[in-house]
Design a protein around this motif. Structure first.
Motif, PDB file in Angstrom:
ATOM      1  N   ARG A   7      28.511 -33.026  26.283  1.00 17.35           N
ATOM      2  CA  ARG A   7      27.123 -33.170  26.741  1.00 17.35           C
ATOM      3  C   ARG A   7      26.689 -34.630  26.775  1.00 17.35           C
ATOM      4  NH1 ARG A   7      22.993 -31.034  21.970  1.00 17.35           N
ATOM      5  NH2 ARG A   7      23.605 -32.479  20.326  1.00 17.35           N
ATOM      6  N   GLU A  67      23.076 -15.498  18.835  1.00 14.34           N
ATOM      7  CA  GLU A  67      23.796 -16.310  19.810  1.00 14.34           C
ATOM      8  C   GLU A  67      22.909 -16.671  21.004  1.00 14.34           C
ATOM      9  OE1 GLU A  67      27.023 -18.462  21.292  1.00 14.34           O
ATOM     10  OE2 GLU A  67      26.787 -17.511  19.328  1.00 14.34           O
ATOM     11  N   ASP A  68      21.993 -15.756  21.381  1.00 12.20           N
ATOM     12  CA  ASP A  68      21.087 -16.025  22.506  1.00 12.20           C
ATOM     13  C   ASP A  68      19.792 -16.692  22.056  1.00 12.20           C
ATOM     14  OD1 ASP A  68      19.835 -13.952  21.207  1.00 12.20           O
ATOM     15  OD2 ASP A  68      19.658 -12.652  22.956  1.00 12.20           O
ATOM     16  N   GLU A 124      19.226 -35.150  24.431  1.00 12.64           N
ATOM     17  CA  GLU A 124      20.432 -34.610  23.819  1.00 12.64           C
ATOM     18  C   GLU A 124      20.023 -34.051  22.456  1.00 12.64           C
ATOM     19  OE1 GLU A 124      25.035 -36.076  22.987  1.00 12.64           O
ATOM     20  OE2 GLU A 124      23.396 -37.529  22.994  1.00 12.64           O
ATOM     21  N   GLY A 182      22.935 -25.601  29.522  1.00 15.48           N
ATOM     22  CA  GLY A 182      24.301 -26.003  29.191  1.00 15.48           C
ATOM     23  C   GLY A 182      25.269 -25.130  29.978  1.00 15.48           C
ATOM     24  N   ARG A 183      26.467 -24.904  29.489  1.00 17.71           N
ATOM     25  CA  ARG A 183      27.000 -25.512  28.292  1.00 17.71           C
ATOM     26  C   ARG A 183      28.021 -26.527  28.728  1.00 17.71           C
ATOM     27  NH1 ARG A 183      27.661 -20.619  23.968  1.00 17.71           N
ATOM     28  NH2 ARG A 183      28.265 -22.420  22.695  1.00 17.71           N
ATOM     29  N   LEU A 211      24.912 -22.876  35.571  1.00 18.63           N
ATOM     30  CA  LEU A 211      24.660 -23.284  34.195  1.00 18.63           C
ATOM     31  C   LEU A 211      23.996 -22.162  33.406  1.00 18.63           C
ATOM     32  CD1 LEU A 211      23.385 -26.889  34.952  1.00 18.63           C
ATOM     33  CD2 LEU A 211      25.628 -26.251  34.060  1.00 18.63           C
ATOM     34  N   GLU A 251      26.741 -28.787  23.081  1.00 16.66           N
ATOM     35  CA  GLU A 251      26.986 -28.332  24.448  1.00 16.66           C
ATOM     36  C   GLU A 251      25.711 -28.059  25.248  1.00 16.66           C
ATOM     37  OE1 GLU A 251      29.603 -24.942  24.193  1.00 16.66           O
ATOM     38  OE2 GLU A 251      31.349 -26.210  23.833  1.00 16.66           O
ATOM     39  N   TRP A 252      24.532 -28.315  24.658  1.00 12.43           N
ATOM     40  CA  TRP A 252      23.272 -28.051  25.347  1.00 12.43           C
ATOM     41  C   TRP A 252      22.481 -29.346  25.521  1.00 12.43           C
ATOM     42  CZ3 TRP A 252      21.723 -23.039  26.872  1.00 12.43           C
ATOM     43  CH2 TRP A 252      22.537 -21.995  26.414  1.00 12.43           C
ATOM     44  N   THR A 295      14.673 -24.315  22.217  1.00 11.51           N
ATOM     45  CA  THR A 295      15.163 -23.265  23.106  1.00 11.51           C
ATOM     46  C   THR A 295      14.102 -22.759  24.073  1.00 11.51           C
ATOM     47  OG1 THR A 295      14.661 -21.498  21.512  1.00 11.51           O
ATOM     48  CG2 THR A 295      16.819 -22.555  21.354  1.00 11.51           C
TER      49      THR A 295
END
Length: 356
Positions: free
Chosen positions: A312, A137-138, A328, A307-308, A294, A333-334, A167
């Motif tokens: 977006r 998730e991270d 985008e 995000g999130r 954020l 959502e990021w 990321t």
């Protein structure tokens, strides 16, 4: 006639080509370019070097780019020799050659998404099956889960992006080593943003002697600020380079490309001199975004994922309407912003604050 009327491969139908928007706006922060252009001295040196070779453009270039590869090996260090380095037109062609040599029909490639979107695109383009082994998730990689996925699927090629795109976080060497030990085939560590990693972050180049089927890819498009040159390269065992010679196109690197890349290596201290400033701007951007409430992924690259946002696209559009183009991309959502000059980042902060 349109695309659907053509007899293209069935596995390409319905797909869209890769591409970030190219819009004429005051501030472009969407393709992770280095915002600092080459100095007048470098431009003059490049013009002289090209002039020296212009009278030979009726002849093919050095097919194996030996002088350039020797310079790249010296830059990378780690005891690398010329025969352990290969170069092509951007790191994407390097990746394509790897998949042509080690992938293909009936073979598979695995990556840990979200990651560089060209990995699955080039994979499918070479008729190789793509396997997505997801991140946590991270956005981190759990070594145990990664090894379990490899043992389950036995992929012919494994991609690890470090620092990861979109990321931004670099992978610990222990994780990369565990994946390399478990992989039955080729392991590609994509280090396009390695020069931007935080001080003390080791490169997977240190793992090459222990893992002869590992390939570490790099580029001159990011930290070297030479995106227009289109020069990517890799370091690997000499046998891996020999395998790539089987699939490379003849004379694939033009005389002009090789010349520009050699000039860049001569000016590496100047070109890489902007890295520290971009790191500081990156860290300041992360802190500012978090101060606005954020969520921000830790970044070792020259971009930041944040995000999130439930919508977006509305945020992206709002920032664009204020003259700043960001990307985008990545999970829903990021959004991702490339790190620009101080003035460009001030414009980004003003635009985003206006939207928020």
């Amino acid at each position: 006639m349109n695309l659907d009327d053509l007899p293209i491969r069935d596995d390409l139908r319905g797909k869209t080509p890769y591409g970030a928007p190219q819009l004429d706006v005051p501030v472009r922060l969407n393709t992770n370019e280095n915002p600092y252009p080459p100095s007048p001295g470098l431009v003059a040196d490049l013009a002289r070097a090209i002039g020296e070779h212009a009278g030979e453009l009726n002849r093919y270039p050095d097919r194996d780019a030996v002088e350039l590869r020797a310079g790249l090996a010296a830059y990378l260090g780690h005891g690398l020799a010329t025969e352990q380095v290969w170069a092509a037109n951007g790191s994407n062609e390097v990746l394509q050659q790897i998949l042509q040599a080690f992938g293909g029909h009936g073979r598979t490639a695995m990556g840990f998404e979200p990651s560089y979107s060209m990995h699955p695109i080039i994979t499918s383009g070479t008729s190789t099956e793509w396997i997505d082994a997801s991140r946590e998730e991270d956005f981190s990689l759990d070594p145990g889960k990664a090894v379990a996925a490899i043992e389950e699927h036995r992929p012919d090629i494994v991609f690890i992006t470090s620092p990861n795109n979109p990321t931004g976080t670099a992978q610990p060497l222990d994780t990369i080593a565990a994946i390399a030990a478990a992989a039955p085939g080729i392991v590609v560590v994509d280090e396009a943003y390695a020069e931007f990693a935080r001080e003390g972050t080791p490169s997977a180049l240190t793992l090459l002697p222990a893992h002869p089927r590992m390939i570490v890819t790099r580029t001159m498009s990011k930290a070297f600020a030479m995106a227009g040159t289109r020069l990517g390269y890799l370091a690997a065992h000499p046998a891996v380079v020999q395998a790539l010679l089987l699939v490379r196109l003849p004379y694939h690197l033009s005389t002009l490309t090789q010349t520009a890349a050699r000039v860049a290596l001569r000016h590496q201290e100047e070109l890489l001199g902007t890295v520290d400033a971009l790191r500081r701007e990156r860290d300041d951007t992360v802190a500012w975004l978090r101060s606005k409430g954020l969520v921000v992924a830790d970044s070792d690259a020259n971009f930041v994922l944040f995000g999130r946002f439930p919508d977006r696209r509305a945020v992206w559009q709002g920032v664009l309407e204020r003259g700043v183009l960001i990307r985008e991309v990545g999970p829903p959502e990021w959004l991702r912003v490339s790190i620009g000059t101080g003035e460009e980042m001030a414009a980004f902060r003003a635009a985003l604050e206006g939207v928020l």
